[in-house]
Design a protein around this motif. Structure first.
Motif, short mmCIF file in Angstrom:
data_model
loop_
_atom_site.label_atom_id
_atom_site.label_comp_id
_atom_site.label_asym_id
_atom_site.label_seq_id
_atom_site.Cartn_x
_atom_site.Cartn_y
_atom_site.Cartn_z
N UNK A 8 0.83 -1.21 0.00
CA UNK A 8 0.00 0.00 0.00
C UNK A 8 0.86 1.25 0.00
N UNK A 9 0.33 2.31 -0.59
CA UNK A 9 1.04 3.60 -0.54
C UNK A 9 0.89 4.17 0.87
N UNK A 10 1.99 4.41 1.50
CA UNK A 10 1.92 4.96 2.86
C UNK A 10 1.58 6.45 2.80
N UNK A 11 0.69 6.85 3.70
CA UNK A 11 0.25 8.25 3.75
C UNK A 11 1.00 8.97 4.88
N UNK A 12 1.64 10.06 4.50
CA UNK A 12 2.48 10.80 5.46
C UNK A 12 2.00 12.25 5.57
N UNK A 13 1.80 12.72 6.77
CA UNK A 13 1.52 14.15 6.99
C UNK A 13 2.82 14.82 7.43
N UNK A 14 3.16 15.91 6.75
CA UNK A 14 4.36 16.68 7.13
C UNK A 14 3.93 18.12 7.41
N UNK A 15 4.12 18.56 8.65
CA UNK A 15 3.77 19.96 8.95
C UNK A 15 4.95 20.88 8.65
N UNK A 16 4.60 22.13 8.36
CA UNK A 16 5.65 23.10 8.01
C UNK A 16 6.29 22.74 6.68
N UNK A 17 5.46 22.22 5.77
CA UNK A 17 6.00 21.70 4.50
C UNK A 17 6.18 22.78 3.44
N UNK A 18 5.80 24.02 3.76
CA UNK A 18 5.84 25.04 2.70
C UNK A 18 7.24 25.53 2.38
N UNK A 89 2.30 7.92 8.65
CA UNK A 89 3.47 8.70 9.09
C UNK A 89 3.02 10.10 9.48
N UNK A 90 3.51 10.57 10.63
CA UNK A 90 3.26 11.96 11.03
C UNK A 90 4.59 12.60 11.37
N UNK A 91 4.92 13.66 10.65
CA UNK A 91 6.16 14.39 10.94
C UNK A 91 5.75 15.77 11.50
N UNK A 92 5.92 15.92 12.81
CA UNK A 92 5.63 17.20 13.46
C UNK A 92 6.85 18.09 13.31
N UNK A 93 6.88 18.85 12.23
CA UNK A 93 8.06 19.65 11.90
C UNK A 93 7.85 21.15 12.09
N UNK A 94 6.62 21.64 11.86
CA UNK A 94 6.41 23.10 11.90
C UNK A 94 6.86 23.66 13.24
N UNK A 95 7.52 24.79 13.20
CA UNK A 95 7.96 25.42 14.44
C UNK A 95 8.18 26.90 14.22
N UNK A 96 8.16 27.62 15.34
CA UNK A 96 8.40 29.07 15.29
C UNK A 96 9.38 29.45 16.40
N UNK A 97 10.01 30.60 16.23
CA UNK A 97 10.81 31.16 17.33
C UNK A 97 10.25 32.55 17.68
N UNK A 98 10.30 32.88 18.94
CA UNK A 98 10.00 34.24 19.43
C UNK A 98 11.07 34.52 20.48
N UNK A 99 12.30 34.77 20.02
CA UNK A 99 13.44 34.84 20.94
C UNK A 99 13.44 36.11 21.79
#
Ligand code: NAP
Length: 251
Positions: A8-18, A89-99
């Motif tokens: 089967x084709x594995x379905x992957x969600x990737x956040x911050x993919x833009x 698959x879940x890739x929790x990648x999106x992130x921000x900084x507020x230094x």
């Protein structure tokens, strides 16, 4: 599986993919035959990336959602799982900084970073766990940072969120390991993306001096690690943190 059935084709969600690291991960997973669901807030770059993936024979869909809005984010994951009848698959990648230095850090700077970098990972995992359990397979990757391992002045919020991803991931690994689901952390060091574009040259030079591999990282360095961690063959790797940092921390 019989000799005539195809995998089967594995379905992957990737956040911050833009853009940046998420885009490199999405391109890599698509190249490897995954159907990649591209998540970020702005639709236009996601649609461009979807077209790019499809033009090279891959499969992708674009899903514009603010992962800081827990209800919308969980609903988006449920929608993906319903549509594809699976979620692998879940890739929790999106992130921000507020230094800011801790004495000057506002409640809002603290809360925004914790929400987008940490709470969204928890919400995403909670929503993804059920469809993954149904499929008896899951690969969850949380993108942390070496800041979360060794700290970084001016990043109390960011380092706290990234560090907490390690505890979250180990716990999920223990809770879901018996269901065929792994959960790992990939912790980048200094990677050249929009997030780091404005660092002064002086800081970049200092960072370079701390690296065993004498170059700054690129997004593809992270995508390569995520590719392995999300592969079928990485079934025995869970609860781990892989630092992809050119040997900066070695911890
Ligand atoms: P980036 O270039 O700033 O990209 C961030 C991505 O996250 C964008 O796609 C952005 O798209 C998306 N995003 C931000 N807030 C969002 C929200 N509320 N909802 C949905 N999507 C959101 O960052 P990067 O450098 O590629 O970093 C990716 C990950 O690696 C982050 O978790 C970062 O903390 C981590 N990391 C990066 C480095 C580095 O040196 N670059 C080092 C260590 C760790 P929209 O703006 O369209 O929403």
């Amino acid at each position: 599986m019989s000799g005539t059935e195809t995998a089967p084709t594995r379905v992957a969600i990737v956040t911050g993919a833009s853009r940046g690291i998420g885009k490199a991960i999405a391109l890599r997973l698509a190249r490897e035959g995954r159907h990649v669901v591209l998540v970020a807030r702005s639709a236009a770059p996601l649609n461009d990336l979807k077209s790019q993936i499809e033009a090279s024979g891959g499969k992708a869909s674009a899903l514009a959602v603010d992962i800081g809005d827990g209800k919308a984010w969980a609903a988006a994951i449920e929608q993906v799982a319903d549509e594809h009848k699976r979620l692998d698959i879940l890739v929790n990648n999106a992130g921000i900084t507020r230094d800011n230095l801790v004495l000057r850090m506002s409640d809002e700077e603290w809360a925004d970073v914790i929400n987008v970098n940490l709470t969204s990972a928890f919400v995403g995992i909670r929503a993804a766990a059920r469809p993954m359990m149904r499929g008896k397979f899951g690969r969850i990757v949380n993108i942390a940072s070496t800041s979360g391992l060794v700290g970084n002045a001016g990043q109390a919020n960011y380092a706290a969120a990234k560090s907490a991803l390690l505890g979250l991931s180990k716990t999920i690994a223990r809770e879901l390991g018996g269901k065929g689901i792994t959960c790992n952390v990939v912790a980048p060091g200094y990677i050249e993306t929009d997030m780091t574009a404005n660092l002064p040259q002086e800081i970049k030079d200092k960072l370079l001096g701390m690296l065993a591999v004498k170059r700054l990282g690129i997004a593809d360095d992270i995508a390569a690690a995520v590719s392995y961690v999300t592969s079928d063959e990485a079934a025995y790797l869970t609860g781990q943190t892989i630092c992809v940092d050119g040997g900066m921390t070695m911890c």
